[in-house]
Each structure stands twice: as structure tokens, then as C-alpha cells.
Design an enzyme around this catalytic site. Structure first.
Site, PDB file in Angstrom:
ATOM      1  CB  SER A 147       0.022  90.809  23.681  1.00 45.59           C
ATOM      2  OG  SER A 147      -0.786  91.329  22.638  1.00 45.59           O
ATOM      3  CE1 TYR A 160       3.216  95.498  22.692  1.00 55.24           C
ATOM      4  CE2 TYR A 160       1.717  94.067  21.489  1.00 55.24           C
ATOM      5  CZ  TYR A 160       2.087  94.702  22.658  1.00 55.24           C
ATOM      6  OH  TYR A 160       1.316  94.530  23.800  1.00 55.24           O
TER       7      TYR A 160
HETATM    8  P1  NDP Z   1       1.103 101.624  29.853  1.00 50.88           P
HETATM    9  O1  NDP Z   1       1.846 102.416  28.824  1.00 50.88           O
HETATM   10  O2  NDP Z   1      -0.170 102.172  30.387  1.00 50.88           O
HETATM   11  O3  NDP Z   1       2.095 101.312  31.106  1.00 50.88           O
HETATM   12  C1  NDP Z   1       3.400 100.822  30.881  1.00 50.88           C
HETATM   13  C2  NDP Z   1       4.159 100.720  32.199  1.00 50.88           C
HETATM   14  O4  NDP Z   1       5.494 100.229  31.938  1.00 50.88           O
HETATM   15  C3  NDP Z   1       4.302 102.063  32.901  1.00 50.88           C
HETATM   16  O5  NDP Z   1       4.210 101.867  34.300  1.00 50.88           O
HETATM   17  C4  NDP Z   1       5.730 102.499  32.520  1.00 50.88           C
HETATM   18  O6  NDP Z   1       6.242 103.371  33.502  1.00 50.88           O
HETATM   19  C5  NDP Z   1       6.453 101.138  32.508  1.00 50.88           C
HETATM   20  N1  NDP Z   1       7.668 101.127  31.702  1.00 50.88           N
HETATM   21  C6  NDP Z   1       7.767 101.338  30.363  1.00 50.88           C
HETATM   22  N2  NDP Z   1       9.071 101.259  29.981  1.00 50.88           N
HETATM   23  C7  NDP Z   1       9.797 100.994  31.112  1.00 50.88           C
HETATM   24  C8  NDP Z   1      11.176 100.820  31.367  1.00 50.88           C
HETATM   25  N3  NDP Z   1      12.119 100.883  30.395  1.00 50.88           N
HETATM   26  N4  NDP Z   1      11.564 100.557  32.645  1.00 50.88           N
HETATM   27  C9  NDP Z   1      10.656 100.506  33.636  1.00 50.88           C
HETATM   28  N5  NDP Z   1       9.330 100.659  33.458  1.00 50.88           N
HETATM   29  C10 NDP Z   1       8.901 100.920  32.203  1.00 50.88           C
HETATM   30  O7  NDP Z   1       0.901 100.180  29.207  1.00 50.88           O
HETATM   31  P2  NDP Z   1      -0.241  99.056  29.488  1.00 50.88           P
HETATM   32  O8  NDP Z   1      -0.662  99.075  30.899  1.00 50.88           O
HETATM   33  O9  NDP Z   1      -1.262  99.134  28.431  1.00 50.88           O
HETATM   34  O10 NDP Z   1       0.600  97.730  29.164  1.00 50.88           O
HETATM   35  C11 NDP Z   1       1.203  96.955  30.186  1.00 50.88           C
HETATM   36  C12 NDP Z   1       1.620  95.614  29.586  1.00 50.88           C
HETATM   37  O11 NDP Z   1       0.455  94.954  29.061  1.00 50.88           O
HETATM   38  C13 NDP Z   1       2.610  95.739  28.423  1.00 50.88           C
HETATM   39  O12 NDP Z   1       3.533  94.665  28.495  1.00 50.88           O
HETATM   40  C14 NDP Z   1       1.717  95.597  27.194  1.00 50.88           C
HETATM   41  O13 NDP Z   1       2.423  95.108  26.083  1.00 50.88           O
HETATM   42  C15 NDP Z   1       0.712  94.580  27.709  1.00 50.88           C
HETATM   43  N6  NDP Z   1      -0.545  94.560  26.975  1.00 50.88           N
HETATM   44  C16 NDP Z   1      -1.374  95.663  26.914  1.00 50.88           C
HETATM   45  C17 NDP Z   1      -2.589  95.582  26.248  1.00 50.88           C
HETATM   46  C18 NDP Z   1      -3.543  96.714  26.190  1.00 50.88           C
HETATM   47  O14 NDP Z   1      -4.593  96.564  25.534  1.00 50.88           O
HETATM   48  N7  NDP Z   1      -3.302  97.839  26.841  1.00 50.88           N
HETATM   49  C19 NDP Z   1      -3.008  94.341  25.575  1.00 50.88           C
HETATM   50  C20 NDP Z   1      -2.071  93.250  25.709  1.00 50.88           C
HETATM   51  C21 NDP Z   1      -0.893  93.376  26.382  1.00 50.88           C
HETATM   52  P3  NDP Z   1       7.269 104.576  33.154  1.00 50.88           P
HETATM   53  O15 NDP Z   1       7.054 104.958  31.720  1.00 50.88           O
HETATM   54  O16 NDP Z   1       6.942 105.657  34.133  1.00 50.88           O
HETATM   55  O17 NDP Z   1       8.614 103.992  33.418  1.00 50.88           O
END
Ligand code: NDP
Length: 256
Positions: A147, A160
Site C-alpha cells: 500500500s 494498518y
Molecule cells: P476488500 O475488502 O474489497 O476485499 C478483501 C478480500 O480479502 C475479500 O475477498 C475478503 O473475502 C478477503 N479476506 C479478508 N479477510 C480474510 C481472511 N481472514 N481469510 C481469507 N480471506 C480474507 O479489500 P480491497 O480489495 O480494497 O483490498 C485488497 C488488498 O489491497 C488489501 O491487502 C488492502 O490492504 C490492499 N490495498 C487496498 C487499497 C484500496 O484503496 N482499496 C489501497 C492499497 C492497498 P472474505 O471477507 O469473504 O473472506
């Protein structure tokens, strides 16, 4: 010649946290480059609908797997199942992550623990389970999702930022240990993208405007902005690129 450098035909790729958001967009990009993609998350119903949609739009064969990235023994079983059902993993994208926001003095221990487990320990657990299988094969690509908070702080998200800084350093350490086995480990670090995780920020008009003015590109990231960099890091084109953090942030981390 140039296009074959980026060709992922028949490579097997697992993208953690790919039921929605950035992970689903990354998985879609890999499928479009030819990879056999395994979608992952904790909710089988959401995953199945993501699988059906991606298979329908891309024409690719898409698989799913369910495990909790914060549980090391579930991870080991899940990775073994993926390899026996789909094939040896060529590509791992460690994307699953969560966000919690609170002033530092009010942060609860359980929120701290959840952030560290989901954003950082998961990269160690899944990375180790997959690397143990890649090492004997002498090849593999691992991309950890960082990030802009891998290098920048912001009020309200100190834990975070600590996890994402940790992801950047874990990436370098994994490169040091796995590079001699023909494995490249890099991080892809998105700027601000509109997903469920950032919904509160997108809906906050003052913050949304701050993102636009703070970013040289003058806008929020769109999910397709990440695909070229990801395909590069997962393909033969990056065979001599290792331990790097590639920021895809419209220039945000380059300027104050
Ligand atoms: P979302 O909340 O849209 O998606 C998160 C995903 O992670 C979901 O598929 C969720 O599925 C899964 N997940 C969460 N916890 C678990 C767990 N314990 N086990 C298995 N799967 C899990 O997040 P984003 O798409 O925005 O973010 C994705 C990545 O990108 C993250 O690492 C975030 O930190 C990073 N990021 C995002 C930014 C942004 O602007 N959005 C910017 C920079 C980095 P489910 O809950 O169904 O298990």
C-alpha cells in the site's frame, strides 16, 4: 517476442482475497493473460458468484478455494488442496487484507491483532506454504500486496501502516531466502482505489477531494490500473526483478 514475455498461458495462479475488490480485479487480469486462476476467500457463496462471472466474461476456467488466511494449519491444508485439484502453483498473489480506523490511543487490542493476523501473518503463512512447494521446482512468482502505507503514515491507521510496512520488509526477506531457488518475490503497492475497504473514504467528499489533489494523476485509482504491473511481476518479463516494491499510485508517494 515482447508479448510472449508477458504470456501467462497455463500458469496456475492463486490470488488470496479475490472474492471482490482488488483481488478479483487482479485475478481477472491474470485470467486475461492466460493463467488458470484460483479465486479465494472465506464465503463460498460470494466466491461461486465471482467464479461464474469471471468464467463467463473471460472464457477462462476458474477455480475457487476457501480458507482463512489467519489460520496457519487451514492455510497449509488449503494450499495442498489447490495443488492437488488444480496443479502446481506458478503464481501466488498475497492480497487478502482488512482495514480498521481509530485514533491511536483508542485502538483496541483485538483490532490490532486482527490487522496483524490478516495483513501480515497471512503473507508469512500462505507465502511459506506455497514457497515450500515452489523451492523444489526451482521457480515461482510471489506478489505481496502492499500500500502507499508501506511507506507513508496517516492519522487513524497506525496499525494498518505497520502491517503494510511489514509486508514491504517481508517481501525483501523472502527475496533474500527464495531468490537462490529461482523464485521472485515482489510487492505491488496500490494508491487509493475505490473498493469496499475504502468505501467510507470515497463517500467522504473532503477526503475524496484530498486524494485527487494529493495525487499527481489527479484522480483515484481504477482497478484496471493495477493489471499491467501485476502481469509484469507474474511473468517472465520480471525474471531479474526481485525484492522490489512497485507503487501503482498515480505518483502519490513521489511527492509531498
Ligand atoms: P476488500 O475488502 O474489497 O476485499 C478483501 C478480500 O480479502 C475479500 O475477498 C475478503 O473475502 C478477503 N479476506 C479478508 N479477510 C480474510 C481472511 N481472514 N481469510 C481469507 N480471506 C480474507 O479489500 P480491497 O480489495 O480494497 O483490498 C485488497 C488488498 O489491497 C488489501 O491487502 C488492502 O490492504 C490492499 N490495498 C487496498 C487499497 C484500496 O484503496 N482499496 C489501497 C492499497 C492497498 P472474505 O471477507 O469473504 O473472506
Amino acid at each position: 517476442m515482447t508479448s510472449s514475455l508477458f504470456d501467462l498461458s497455463d500458469r496456475v495462479a492463486l490470488v488470496t482475497g479475490s472474492s471482490r475488490g482488488i483481488g478479483l480485479a487482479l485475478a481477472t487480469g491474470l485470467a486475461q493473460a492466460g493463467a488458470r486462476v484460483v479465486l479465494h476467500g472465506r464465503d463460498p457463496v460470494v466466491l461461486e458468484s465471482a467464479r461464474a462471472e469471471l468464467a463467463g466474461t473471460s472464457g477462462a476456467t476458474v477455480f475457487t478455494t476457501v480458507f482463512d488466511v489467519t489460520d496457519a494449519s487451514e492455510v497449509a491444508v488449503g494450499v495442498a488442496r489447490v495443488e492437488s485439484e488444480v496443479g502446481p502453483l506458478d503464481i501466488l498473489v498475497n492480497n487478502a487484507g482488512i482495514q480498521r480506523r481509530n485514533p491511536f490511543v483508542e485502538f483496541t487490542l483485538s483490532d490490532w491483532d486482527d490487522l496483524v493476523a490478516t495483513n501480515l501473518s497471512s503473507v508469512f503463512f500462505v507465502g511459506q506454504a506455497v514457497a515450500r512447494r515452489m523451492v523444489p521446482r526451482g521457480r515461482g512468482k510471489i506478489v505481496n500486496i502492499g500500500s502507499v502505507q508501506s511507506q507513508l503514515g496517516r492519522p487513524g491507521i497506525a496499525p494498518y501502516a505497520a502491517t503494510k510496512g511489514g509486508v514491504a520488509m517481508l517481501t525483501k526477506g523472502m527475496c533474500a531466502d527464495l531468490g537462490p531457488s529461482g523464485i521472485q518475490v515482489n510487492a505491488l503497492a496500490p494508491g487509493y482505489f475505490d473498493t469496499e475497504l475504502t468505501r467510507a473514504l470515497v463517500e467522504d467528499t473532503a477526503f475524496s477531494e484530498w486524494v485527487r489533489t494529493r495525487t499527481p494523476a489527479g484522480r483515484w485509482g481504477q482497478l484496471h490500473d493495477l493489471i499491467g504491473a501485476l502481469v509484469f511481476l507474474c511473468s517472465d518479463a520480471s525474471d531479474f526483478v526481485n525484492g522490489q516494491v512497485l507503487y501503482v499510485d498515480g505518483g502519490m508517494t513521489a511527492v509531498v
